[in-house]
Each structure stands twice: as structure tokens, then as C-alpha cells.
Design an enzyme around this catalytic site. Sequence first.
Site, PDB file in Angstrom:
ATOM      1  N   LYS A  27       0.838  -1.207   0.000  1.00  0.00           N
ATOM      2  CA  LYS A  27       0.000   0.000   0.000  1.00  0.00           C
ATOM      3  C   LYS A  27       0.869   1.252   0.000  1.00  0.00           C
ATOM      4  O   LYS A  27       0.678   2.166  -0.796  1.00  0.00           O
ATOM      5  CB  LYS A  27      -0.901  -0.001   1.246  1.00  0.00           C
ATOM      6  CG  LYS A  27      -1.523   1.352   1.563  1.00  0.00           C
ATOM      7  CD  LYS A  27      -2.491   1.285   2.722  1.00  0.00           C
ATOM      8  CE  LYS A  27      -1.902   1.530   4.084  1.00  0.00           C
ATOM      9  NZ  LYS A  27      -1.480   2.909   4.364  1.00  0.00           N
ATOM     10  N   ASN A  28       1.836   1.278   0.907  1.00  0.00           N
ATOM     11  CA  ASN A  28       2.598   2.514   1.092  1.00  0.00           C
ATOM     12  C   ASN A  28       3.666   2.734   0.018  1.00  0.00           C
ATOM     13  O   ASN A  28       4.297   3.787  -0.012  1.00  0.00           O
ATOM     14  CB  ASN A  28       3.207   2.551   2.495  1.00  0.00           C
ATOM     15  CG  ASN A  28       2.117   2.716   3.551  1.00  0.00           C
ATOM     16  OD1 ASN A  28       0.980   3.062   3.212  1.00  0.00           O
ATOM     17  ND2 ASN A  28       2.448   2.460   4.805  1.00  0.00           N
ATOM     18  N   CYS A 122      -5.533   7.707   9.535  1.00  0.00           N
ATOM     19  CA  CYS A 122      -5.748   6.883  10.715  1.00  0.00           C
ATOM     20  C   CYS A 122      -5.514   7.668  11.995  1.00  0.00           C
ATOM     21  O   CYS A 122      -4.668   8.558  12.055  1.00  0.00           O
ATOM     22  CB  CYS A 122      -4.807   5.689  10.681  1.00  0.00           C
ATOM     23  SG  CYS A 122      -5.343   4.457   9.508  1.00  0.00           S
ATOM     24  N   ARG A 127      -0.385  14.059  13.688  1.00  0.00           N
ATOM     25  CA  ARG A 127       0.378  13.828  12.455  1.00  0.00           C
ATOM     26  C   ARG A 127       0.553  15.155  11.729  1.00  0.00           C
ATOM     27  O   ARG A 127      -0.127  15.460  10.750  1.00  0.00           O
ATOM     28  CB  ARG A 127      -0.314  12.769  11.592  1.00  0.00           C
ATOM     29  CG  ARG A 127      -0.381  11.436  12.317  1.00  0.00           C
ATOM     30  CD  ARG A 127      -1.038  10.370  11.497  1.00  0.00           C
ATOM     31  NE  ARG A 127      -0.130   9.744  10.553  1.00  0.00           N
ATOM     32  CZ  ARG A 127      -0.512   8.775   9.721  1.00  0.00           C
ATOM     33  NH1 ARG A 127      -1.755   8.356   9.706  1.00  0.00           N
ATOM     34  NH2 ARG A 127       0.360   8.218   8.903  1.00  0.00           N
ATOM     35  N   ASP A 325       4.036  -0.026  12.253  1.00  0.00           N
ATOM     36  CA  ASP A 325       2.836  -0.650  11.678  1.00  0.00           C
ATOM     37  C   ASP A 325       2.701  -2.125  12.061  1.00  0.00           C
ATOM     38  O   ASP A 325       1.650  -2.725  11.820  1.00  0.00           O
ATOM     39  CB  ASP A 325       2.845  -0.515  10.147  1.00  0.00           C
ATOM     40  CG  ASP A 325       2.647   0.927   9.704  1.00  0.00           C
ATOM     41  OD1 ASP A 325       2.194   1.749  10.523  1.00  0.00           O
ATOM     42  OD2 ASP A 325       2.942   1.233   8.534  1.00  0.00           O
ATOM     43  N   ARG A 418      -9.040  -0.764   3.804  1.00  0.00           N
ATOM     44  CA  ARG A 418      -8.188   0.326   3.309  1.00  0.00           C
ATOM     45  C   ARG A 418      -6.790  -0.182   2.960  1.00  0.00           C
ATOM     46  O   ARG A 418      -6.121   0.372   2.088  1.00  0.00           O
ATOM     47  CB  ARG A 418      -8.031   1.412   4.386  1.00  0.00           C
ATOM     48  CG  ARG A 418      -9.198   2.343   4.502  1.00  0.00           C
ATOM     49  CD  ARG A 418      -8.899   3.445   5.471  1.00  0.00           C
ATOM     50  NE  ARG A 418      -7.688   4.166   5.075  1.00  0.00           N
ATOM     51  CZ  ARG A 418      -7.218   5.235   5.692  1.00  0.00           C
ATOM     52  NH1 ARG A 418      -7.860   5.711   6.743  1.00  0.00           N
ATOM     53  NH2 ARG A 418      -6.125   5.826   5.279  1.00  0.00           N
TER      54      ARG A 418
HETATM   55  N1  EPU Z   1       6.234  14.087  11.622  1.00  0.00           N
HETATM   56  C1  EPU Z   1       6.303  15.398  12.030  1.00  0.00           C
HETATM   57  N2  EPU Z   1       6.150  16.369  11.087  1.00  0.00           N
HETATM   58  C2  EPU Z   1       5.937  16.088   9.781  1.00  0.00           C
HETATM   59  C3  EPU Z   1       5.881  14.752   9.371  1.00  0.00           C
HETATM   60  C4  EPU Z   1       6.027  13.758  10.324  1.00  0.00           C
HETATM   61  O1  EPU Z   1       6.489  15.678  13.202  1.00  0.00           O
HETATM   62  O2  EPU Z   1       5.816  17.036   8.993  1.00  0.00           O
HETATM   63  C5  EPU Z   1       6.391  13.019  12.627  1.00  0.00           C
HETATM   64  C6  EPU Z   1       5.132  12.172  12.790  1.00  0.00           C
HETATM   65  O3  EPU Z   1       4.198  12.779  13.619  1.00  0.00           O
HETATM   66  C7  EPU Z   1       5.702  10.899  13.366  1.00  0.00           C
HETATM   67  C8  EPU Z   1       7.056  10.795  12.682  1.00  0.00           C
HETATM   68  O4  EPU Z   1       7.345  12.091  12.167  1.00  0.00           O
HETATM   69  O5  EPU Z   1       5.897  11.052  14.739  1.00  0.00           O
HETATM   70  C9  EPU Z   1       7.143   9.808  11.564  1.00  0.00           C
HETATM   71  O6  EPU Z   1       6.024   9.919  10.733  1.00  0.00           O
HETATM   72  P1  EPU Z   1       6.088   9.739   9.163  1.00  0.00           P
HETATM   73  O7  EPU Z   1       5.971  11.064   8.526  1.00  0.00           O
HETATM   74  O8  EPU Z   1       7.252   8.898   8.805  1.00  0.00           O
HETATM   75  O9  EPU Z   1       4.757   8.949   8.899  1.00  0.00           O
HETATM   76  P2  EPU Z   1       3.916   9.021   7.584  1.00  0.00           P
HETATM   77  O10 EPU Z   1       4.831   9.267   6.444  1.00  0.00           O
HETATM   78  O11 EPU Z   1       2.746   9.894   7.766  1.00  0.00           O
HETATM   79  C10 EPU Z   1       4.150   6.524   6.899  1.00  0.00           C
HETATM   80  C11 EPU Z   1       3.205   5.407   6.622  1.00  0.00           C
HETATM   81  C12 EPU Z   1       2.563   4.974   7.937  1.00  0.00           C
HETATM   82  C13 EPU Z   1       3.659   4.530   8.890  1.00  0.00           C
HETATM   83  C14 EPU Z   1       4.676   5.653   9.066  1.00  0.00           C
HETATM   84  C15 EPU Z   1       5.868   5.261   9.912  1.00  0.00           C
HETATM   85  C16 EPU Z   1       2.452   5.881   4.378  1.00  0.00           C
HETATM   86  C17 EPU Z   1       1.350   6.299   3.470  1.00  0.00           C
HETATM   87  N3  EPU Z   1       2.179   5.862   5.681  1.00  0.00           N
HETATM   88  O12 EPU Z   1       3.365   7.555   7.469  1.00  0.00           O
HETATM   89  O13 EPU Z   1       1.729   3.880   7.643  1.00  0.00           O
HETATM   90  O14 EPU Z   1       3.100   4.199  10.133  1.00  0.00           O
HETATM   91  O15 EPU Z   1       5.162   6.081   7.784  1.00  0.00           O
HETATM   92  O16 EPU Z   1       6.528   4.208   9.329  1.00  0.00           O
HETATM   93  O17 EPU Z   1       3.528   5.550   3.914  1.00  0.00           O
HETATM   94  C18 EPU Z   1      -0.235   2.614   7.692  1.00  0.00           C
HETATM   95  O18 EPU Z   1       0.106   2.143   6.598  1.00  0.00           O
HETATM   96  O19 EPU Z   1      -1.183   2.148   8.361  1.00  0.00           O
HETATM   97  C19 EPU Z   1       0.492   3.744   8.236  1.00  0.00           C
HETATM   98  C20 EPU Z   1       0.022   4.503   9.211  1.00  0.00           C
END
Ligand code: EPU
Length: 439
Positions: A27-28, A122, A127, A325, A418
Site C-alpha cells: 500500500k505505502n 488513521c 500527524r 505498523d 483500506r
Molecule cells: N512528523 C512530524 N512532522 C511532519 C511529518 C512527520 O512531526 O511534517 C512526525 C510524525 O508525527 C511521526 C514521525 O514524524 O511522529 C514519523 O512519521 P512519518 O511522517 O514517517 O509517517 P507518515 O509518512 O505519515 C508513513 C506510513 C505509515 C507509517 C509511518 C511510519 C504511508 C502512506 N504511511 O506515514 O503507515 O506508520 O510512515 O513508518 O507511507 C499505515 O500504513 O497504516 C500507516 C500509518
Amino acid sequence: MADDFFIVQGLGGKRSLSGELPVRGSKNAALPAMASSLLFDGPLTLSNIPLIGDVEVMGEMLEELGAEVKRNSNGDLVIDAQPVRATSLPRELAKQMRASVILAGPLLARFGEIAFPHPGGCVIGARPIDLFLEGFQKMGAEYEEADSVYRLRAPKTGLRGADIFFRQPTVTGTETLLLAATRAHGKTLLRNAAMEPEVVFLAELLRASGAHIKGEGTPTIEIIGTEKLLRLPAQAGAPRKSIAVIPDRIETGSFLILGALAGKDISITHCEPEHIRILIELLRTAGVNVEAGKDSLLVRAPIKKGTAYKSFGIKTHEYPGFPTDLQAPATVFLTQAHGEALVHETIFDGRLAYTKDLVAMGADIALWDAHRASVKGPTPLRGRELHGPDLRAGLAYLIAAIVARGKSVIYNAQLIDRGYERIEERLKKIGVMIERVSN
Ligand code: EPU
């Protein structure tokens, strides 16, 4: 689909499931690959795209922007984003999914402006998107926010390459800025970048199509921007037909945990064991019999019936550490293992809420704070009515329900849909007693 639920008859701790579980595309990895179509000179064809809710939503968003999105009879997804002219993300769809923000990168780079609402997704804690916005600013963009809508504008001459240091590695942040930098002027350095396999896949896809990128899979990614649109290269004289999305490592890991808890012998195929090395190592220390092949895993019940596994501590971490995850499914494993272990969720601050439902099922879990819980096992689980808070915890509930004695009802099936393709049909094939009830 909206109000579907699952009914599961648990095995009461028996390890009787047997057969093959093929893993679907990630998915990701699929979502940013779909977003990259906005940078392509013509249609981009992606294979191994899972049939899941989030892919649907991303497809609908691209269509609303003006792209043509279709599924071939062989399942390949073809996206032609050349007709896109719109630069505002459709509000309702964007609010459904955090990954909608990835579209901001290629749209801003291509059109010089973008408006989007604060992305939803989610419920796993705060976030924010500050790191995305700061990255765009470093590339010369200006932004304003009103009523939770962000409006960004690139300089007239286009985005500029920049030296960007992420205070916190972010997966979608790295992907979004990587996409933007591909079409910015000059060199961009993304430092303290995410090293997840999905980031590596995106960089490889872009490079195969003409982008200048190196260093993916390390903390520093270097991108030299180019005005040219991307195109899949010819292969052996003929145009390359498609690019295959990598297997879903979270699905792989969840199936492995299910196999360890309830399997007699389960083979997990079409997967990339190296992407979940950490889980394999931990399960082996716990006494789980896992054989890893190049693209498959075999998990077998211990020869001596009733042998209990040993517990292990979990600390979630960026790749190649323990994926957040997989934290919920792994906690279900710990409820069935001997000993006491700490689960330390370091990435998100709302991702242990599901533990109260496991407690209601009979687990012995103490929640210390938003980030830490300790799990004592083994404890038998009893079937319950459950409402999953997010798709990963939803799947953990399915695993718990399969292990438990008696019947469980798992609501919000659409949350599981999803991220997991027709999960009940696939689980039935290995002997799980599960039904989907559609309202
Ligand atoms: N963060 C910030 N500021 C930002 C962006 C992120 O503080 O501008 C923080 C977040 O709050 C978190 C950390 O950085 O504490 C890491 O978050 P990240 O940005 O890496 O998460 P994401 O990119 O939103 C992706 C996956 C998630 C997975 C996370 C961590 C996708 C579409 N989603 O989310 O997957 O948990 O990386 O590996 O790639 C899922 O598939 O169910 C899912 C939630």
C-alpha cells in the site's frame, strides 16, 4: 462496504491453519508511485497494485484532478496524468487519507501552486505536516494557511534545489520532497531522510524513468532536478510496459505472526523477507520456527505440541528497526508468549489505545503512558465485539480473534479494507473461519 463487519470463530489457541498466503503489493509503495504519475510524459503503468480502499481513494483523487485512471484486465493500473490542470486537492477525499499530501510535491513542482486541506487518515496520534511545509519553503515556495487549507506558491522560475535536513525522519515527507526535487532547478539534498523500502522503491521508479537520484536507502538522498518529464525506458528495444510495486512488508509480517500463533504450516509467498528481518530475528529468539527463502517464508508449529514461545521487548524505530505498523500484531503475539515484555511505541503517540480491547479479551497488559505498555503472557483470549481504531490495529484484532476461544465480531471492516485486499477470502483459504457481513 461502509458498515461491513467480520465474524470470526476462534481456534481457542489451536495451531491448525495450513496453506499458502500470497502477499499483495505494498500500500505505502503504491500510493507514492501513483502520485509520481503527475511527473510523467504519458501513461504510467503499475503492476502488483493491491485492490484496497486507499488505492481507490488515491485513484479518485487523481481523476478529480483530471487524470485518466484505469485498471487493465490483468490488474495493472494505468494512470495518464497529462490532462491534469487542477491544483487544488479534492477536500473530502484528501481528508480521508494522510497520504493525499504526497500529491502536493509533484503538483507544486509541475504547476507552481497547490492548495490542500490538512490531511486526514488513521487515528494514531498527532500527524503534523510542518516538515513538508518547511521543505517546500526551503525550495523557494511561500505558503499561507486559512481554515485548515494550505496554499503554496513556487517562485515564478520554479522550485529550487535545496539542502533539507529533517529534524525527524518522515516517510511521506521524504517521498513528497523527493518527487518535488525531481523537477526542481539544481541539486537537492534530503538529509536524515527516511530509509524505508517504500522510499527506495520510489527512488528506483523515478530513476528508471530518467530522474537523477542517488543515495536512497541511506540517510542522505541527492537529487538533481530536470525539466524533462519522466518516461519508463525502453527495454530490449520495446517500451517497458509496467513497473511492479514491491510486496507489502506489513502484510508479510502480520501473516508471519498469524502463522506463528495459529499455523500448523503456513507458507507466505510473493514477499521480501529481508524487509522484515527485524521481526524474523525476534520471532526466532522467541522460538518460532521460520524458514526464509528469497521471496517466501515458511512458518511451522513447534514439533512438541503446546510448546510456548518466549516473550521479547519491542521498540518501534525507523527502518530497518521495528516498524510501528507491526507493533499491534506483535503485541498480540506477546499475549501468547511466556514472560513479561515492554512495548515501546516511539513513532506515534496514539498507537496503543487498542490494548484495552486486548485486555477485554483476556490479555494482561498494563498501559503506562501513551508510548509504553507491558504485556504478560501467556493468557488465553476470549472472543469479543471489537471496533478497530486504525487499519493495522484492525488486522491485529483479526489475529487476536483467530487465536481466541469463541466468536468475535470486528466492526469497521472498511478500515481493514483500506490496507488489506479481500482479507477474509484469503484467510478462509488457510482454514480461518471468517465471514464478512455486508449491511
Ligand atoms: N512528523 C512530524 N512532522 C511532519 C511529518 C512527520 O512531526 O511534517 C512526525 C510524525 O508525527 C511521526 C514521525 O514524524 O511522529 C514519523 O512519521 P512519518 O511522517 O514517517 O509517517 P507518515 O509518512 O505519515 C508513513 C506510513 C505509515 C507509517 C509511518 C511510519 C504511508 C502512506 N504511511 O506515514 O503507515 O506508520 O510512515 O513508518 O507511507 C499505515 O500504513 O497504516 C500507516 C500509518
